[in-house]
Motif scaffolding. Sequence first.
Motif, PDB file in Angstrom:
ATOM      1  N   GLN A 174      -9.767   3.819  14.588  1.00  0.00           N
ATOM      2  CA  GLN A 174      -9.143   2.740  13.825  1.00  0.00           C
ATOM      3  C   GLN A 174      -8.830   3.216  12.417  1.00  0.00           C
ATOM      4  O   GLN A 174      -9.644   3.864  11.755  1.00  0.00           O
ATOM      5  CB  GLN A 174     -10.049   1.511  13.777  1.00  0.00           C
ATOM      6  N   ASN A 175      -7.623   2.883  11.969  1.00  0.00           N
ATOM      7  CA  ASN A 175      -7.177   3.320  10.650  1.00  0.00           C
ATOM      8  C   ASN A 175      -6.576   2.155   9.869  1.00  0.00           C
ATOM      9  O   ASN A 175      -6.067   1.193  10.442  1.00  0.00           O
ATOM     10  CB  ASN A 175      -6.119   4.424  10.781  1.00  0.00           C
ATOM     11  N   TRP A 176      -6.638   2.312   8.539  1.00  0.00           N
ATOM     12  CA  TRP A 176      -6.031   1.346   7.629  1.00  0.00           C
ATOM     13  C   TRP A 176      -5.154   2.126   6.664  1.00  0.00           C
ATOM     14  O   TRP A 176      -5.580   3.144   6.095  1.00  0.00           O
ATOM     15  CB  TRP A 176      -7.100   0.582   6.861  1.00  0.00           C
ATOM     16  N   TYR A 177      -3.910   1.658   6.491  1.00  0.00           N
ATOM     17  CA  TYR A 177      -2.923   2.399   5.702  1.00  0.00           C
ATOM     18  C   TYR A 177      -2.454   1.592   4.490  1.00  0.00           C
ATOM     19  O   TYR A 177      -2.369   0.358   4.541  1.00  0.00           O
ATOM     20  CB  TYR A 177      -1.704   2.747   6.564  1.00  0.00           C
ATOM     21  N   MET A 178      -2.137   2.322   3.430  1.00  0.00           N
ATOM     22  CA  MET A 178      -1.549   1.741   2.233  1.00  0.00           C
ATOM     23  C   MET A 178      -0.293   2.536   1.884  1.00  0.00           C
ATOM     24  O   MET A 178      -0.339   3.758   1.744  1.00  0.00           O
ATOM     25  CB  MET A 178      -2.539   1.790   1.061  1.00  0.00           C
ATOM     26  N   ARG A 197       3.289  -4.130 -11.009  1.00  0.00           N
ATOM     27  CA  ARG A 197       4.474  -4.434 -10.219  1.00  0.00           C
ATOM     28  C   ARG A 197       4.797  -3.355  -9.188  1.00  0.00           C
ATOM     29  O   ARG A 197       5.806  -3.448  -8.505  1.00  0.00           O
ATOM     30  CB  ARG A 197       5.673  -4.666 -11.145  1.00  0.00           C
ATOM     31  N   ALA A 198       3.975  -2.314  -9.116  1.00  0.00           N
ATOM     32  CA  ALA A 198       4.177  -1.323  -8.050  1.00  0.00           C
ATOM     33  C   ALA A 198       4.039  -2.019  -6.707  1.00  0.00           C
ATOM     34  O   ALA A 198       3.122  -2.800  -6.483  1.00  0.00           O
ATOM     35  CB  ALA A 198       3.162  -0.195  -8.184  1.00  0.00           C
ATOM     36  N   PHE A 199       4.966  -1.733  -5.795  1.00  0.00           N
ATOM     37  CA  PHE A 199       4.972  -2.391  -4.487  1.00  0.00           C
ATOM     38  C   PHE A 199       3.934  -1.744  -3.584  1.00  0.00           C
ATOM     39  O   PHE A 199       3.849  -0.524  -3.476  1.00  0.00           O
ATOM     40  CB  PHE A 199       6.371  -2.274  -3.862  1.00  0.00           C
ATOM     41  N   ILE A 200       3.128  -2.572  -2.929  1.00  0.00           N
ATOM     42  CA  ILE A 200       2.100  -2.088  -2.014  1.00  0.00           C
ATOM     43  C   ILE A 200       2.275  -2.784  -0.670  1.00  0.00           C
ATOM     44  O   ILE A 200       2.391  -4.018  -0.614  1.00  0.00           O
ATOM     45  CB  ILE A 200       0.684  -2.359  -2.550  1.00  0.00           C
ATOM     46  N   ARG A 201       2.308  -1.992   0.394  1.00  0.00           N
ATOM     47  CA  ARG A 201       2.366  -2.529   1.746  1.00  0.00           C
ATOM     48  C   ARG A 201       1.133  -2.057   2.499  1.00  0.00           C
ATOM     49  O   ARG A 201       0.854  -0.850   2.553  1.00  0.00           O
ATOM     50  CB  ARG A 201       3.629  -2.076   2.461  1.00  0.00           C
ATOM     51  N   LEU A 202       0.383  -2.998   3.055  1.00  0.00           N
ATOM     52  CA  LEU A 202      -0.829  -2.682   3.796  1.00  0.00           C
ATOM     53  C   LEU A 202      -0.618  -2.922   5.281  1.00  0.00           C
ATOM     54  O   LEU A 202       0.052  -3.886   5.671  1.00  0.00           O
ATOM     55  CB  LEU A 202      -1.988  -3.562   3.309  1.00  0.00           C
ATOM     56  N   LEU A 203      -1.189  -2.059   6.114  1.00  0.00           N
ATOM     57  CA  LEU A 203      -1.141  -2.305   7.548  1.00  0.00           C
ATOM     58  C   LEU A 203      -2.335  -1.639   8.216  1.00  0.00           C
ATOM     59  O   LEU A 203      -2.811  -0.596   7.757  1.00  0.00           O
ATOM     60  CB  LEU A 203       0.158  -1.820   8.182  1.00  0.00           C
ATOM     61  N   ASP A 204      -2.829  -2.283   9.275  1.00  0.00           N
ATOM     62  CA  ASP A 204      -3.851  -1.650  10.104  1.00  0.00           C
ATOM     63  C   ASP A 204      -3.223  -1.312  11.457  1.00  0.00           C
ATOM     64  O   ASP A 204      -2.137  -1.785  11.785  1.00  0.00           O
ATOM     65  CB  ASP A 204      -5.079  -2.549  10.257  1.00  0.00           C
TER      66      ASP A 204
END
Length: 290
Positions: A174-178, A197-204
């Motif tokens: 299992q991994n978590w990404y930024m 204001r830096a854009f961050i997208r999170l996904l597992d």
Amino acid sequence: MRRGVCKLSVVLLKQLPLAMVLILSGCLPDPLDVNGLPVVKPQIVVSTQIIPDQSLIVFLTKTFGALNGSDDSDPEELLNQIAVDDATVTISGPGGTYELLALENGLYGGLIIPFEEGQEYELRVTSASLGEVKATTTVKPLVTFEDIKAELVFNGFDDTLAQITYRLSDALEQNWYMINVQQIERDELVDNLLNPRAFIRLLDDEAFNGETYQETFRVFPRDFIPGDTIAVSLSNVSKEYYDFINLRQENRFSFVEYLSEPVNYPSNVVGGKGFFNLYIPDVETFILEY
């Protein structure tokens, strides 16, 4: 007696004519001066980032109260107030102990450290004014973009946005990404460093564990123009840090909340705040065009 009259005025407030309300308002006691409130001792806040050449940057600030800054504060002036510049910073791991160099504005680093995936490292910070904090973490495996492109798109509402399309291969565990997208501003160290204001997208990877994953997303709310340079980074992060970033996303557009919010969120720093991370980002740079 005075206190009882004031209580009665509140109960009958909605039933009295305006003139009577004005008379009764005169019974309110004068505000009292409050002295002797305890002052909360500032704590060290830790933020870390491995640069792809395996040099480590540690950013140290101290916690501060709501009265010490606002969204109108000058970033450079506020940084001068909260940066921790009197610390000794060391990293210890399988290969030994390394002392980081003091740079400026709370930044420490400048050393090439042979970080090994899966190995545990300890950060220790000793400040003459704020005491000592420490934290341990494990180096996360590097995950890279298999393919990536960035382009400008018009959204139909007078905005020109950056659109990112990428593909990655997910490992079985299992991994978590930024994913971070940030415009690169030359000679703007402070603005780049303190950029809520830096854009961050999170996904597992719950929906694509062990598979190839591809998606396209647009960067909000930044309006870009042709010729802008952006850096897009992919990081494999710990579950704890993923949850921490997920919580702080709501305050990412407030400059002061962005800096002070580590006080209110989870931390792996013993005796302080923030997070000690050792993940190696895959960074790709683009000049945006249609």
